[in-house]
Motif scaffolding. Structure first.
Motif, PDB file in Angstrom:
ATOM      1  N   GLY A  65       0.807  -1.212   0.000  1.00  0.00           N
ATOM      2  CA  GLY A  65       0.000   0.000   0.000  1.00  0.00           C
ATOM      3  C   GLY A  65       0.839   1.261   0.000  1.00  0.00           C
ATOM      4  N   LYS A  66       0.176   2.387   0.262  1.00  0.00           N
ATOM      5  CA  LYS A  66       0.821   3.700   0.202  1.00  0.00           C
ATOM      6  C   LYS A  66       1.503   4.061   1.517  1.00  0.00           C
ATOM      7  CE  LYS A  66      -1.480   7.189  -1.577  1.00  0.00           C
ATOM      8  NZ  LYS A  66      -2.433   8.335  -1.704  1.00  0.00           N
ATOM      9  N   ASN A  92       4.535   3.395  -3.084  1.00  0.00           N
ATOM     10  CA  ASN A  92       3.487   2.382  -3.101  1.00  0.00           C
ATOM     11  C   ASN A  92       4.155   1.017  -3.194  1.00  0.00           C
ATOM     12  OD1 ASN A  92       0.935   3.856  -3.063  1.00  0.00           O
ATOM     13  ND2 ASN A  92       1.595   4.694  -5.027  1.00  0.00           N
ATOM     14  N   THR A  94       3.893  -3.136  -3.531  1.00  0.00           N
ATOM     15  CA  THR A  94       3.080  -4.275  -3.954  1.00  0.00           C
ATOM     16  C   THR A  94       3.777  -5.545  -3.494  1.00  0.00           C
ATOM     17  OG1 THR A  94       2.307  -3.068  -5.913  1.00  0.00           O
ATOM     18  CG2 THR A  94       2.020  -5.468  -5.899  1.00  0.00           C
ATOM     19  N   ARG A 172       1.655   5.837   7.266  1.00  0.00           N
ATOM     20  CA  ARG A 172       0.456   5.687   6.436  1.00  0.00           C
ATOM     21  C   ARG A 172      -0.204   7.044   6.204  1.00  0.00           C
ATOM     22  NH1 ARG A 172       0.379   0.991   3.553  1.00  0.00           N
ATOM     23  NH2 ARG A 172       0.454  -0.842   4.913  1.00  0.00           N
ATOM     24  N   GLU A 208       0.864  12.307  -7.050  1.00  0.00           N
ATOM     25  CA  GLU A 208       0.075  11.077  -7.026  1.00  0.00           C
ATOM     26  C   GLU A 208       0.178  10.313  -8.337  1.00  0.00           C
ATOM     27  OE1 GLU A 208      -1.490   9.765  -4.535  1.00  0.00           O
ATOM     28  OE2 GLU A 208      -1.649  11.405  -3.067  1.00  0.00           O
TER      29      GLU A 208
END
Length: 219
Positions: A65-66, A92, A94, A172, A208
């Protein structure tokens, strides 16, 4: 106007971003030192690089996740000499889809006001929580260790290359509890990275996304 599509220019930008990415230093926005505290007496508790181990029982699937880059502790000469200027940065993650698959890392940051995305693969190793970012030659390899995390609010990662260490605190969100900041600073001190070597990253102006021309695939 410089044509970023030319092979020579893209190679130059690639090399520059790689250099800055590994060090956690991106120029343009003035960086901030970590909050001031009376400097404690340094203890000779630094471990050798070979003795450093990742946190136990890491669940790599939960690390995905971010994450926002909050603080970097480093002896990077570039950071120390060129002024404390860093850019807001997001990664990010994975998780690997199989035991031999890499941890995929996508980093969003700015260079000269332009948003860039850098895609990397952290190769898995026989030790959970320990990864390898391969360089152009073995001596340039970067070893990455997840030192501590609760998965939901913070993660502390350690990067080592050529026996030099950099520590990074991710969140987070753009803020973490003071107790977590204290824990991070204590871990950094154990590796001889005191408050004078800690730099906070901006908590605004995040990228982003990036277009195809400003995406570097480093796999």
């Amino acid at each position: 106007m410089v044509d970023l599509r030319s092979g020579t220019m893209r190679l130059y930008v690639f090399a520059l971003l790689l250099f800055l990415l590994v060090l956690g230093v991106f120029e343009s926005v003035e960086g901030r030192r970590t909050r001031f505290k009376p400097k404690p007496k340094e203890k000779k508790t630094e471990k050798s690089v070979e003795e450093i181990t990742p946190a136990k029982d890491i669940n790599i699937n939960q690390i995905g996740g971010k994450w926002y880059l909050l603080t970097v502790a480093s002896r990077c000469q570039h950071l120390l000499e060129k002024g404390f200027k860093v850019e807001s940065t997001i990664i990010n993650l994975t998780p690997p889809v199989s035991p031999r698959s890499p941890l995929k890392v996508s980093t969003f940051t700015k260079l000269n006001y332009q948003c860039w995305e850098i895609k990397q693969n952290y190769e898995t190793t026989n030790s959970t929580g320990r990864f390898l970012l391969k360089g152009n030659m073995p001596v340039m390899n970067v070893e990455i260790l997840i030192i501590d995390t609760d998965y939901s609010s913070y993660a502390i990662l350690l990067y080592k290359r050529m026996k030099k260490i950099t520590m990074k605190l991710y969140g987070r969100s753009t803020q973490v509890p003071e107790a977590i900041q204290d824990k991070y600073e204590e871990l950094a001190r154990k590796h001889n990275l005191g408050l004078d070597l800690n730099f906070q990253f901006p908590d605004y102006g995040f990228c982003e996304s990036a277009d195809k021309e400003h995406t570097l695939v480093m796999t």
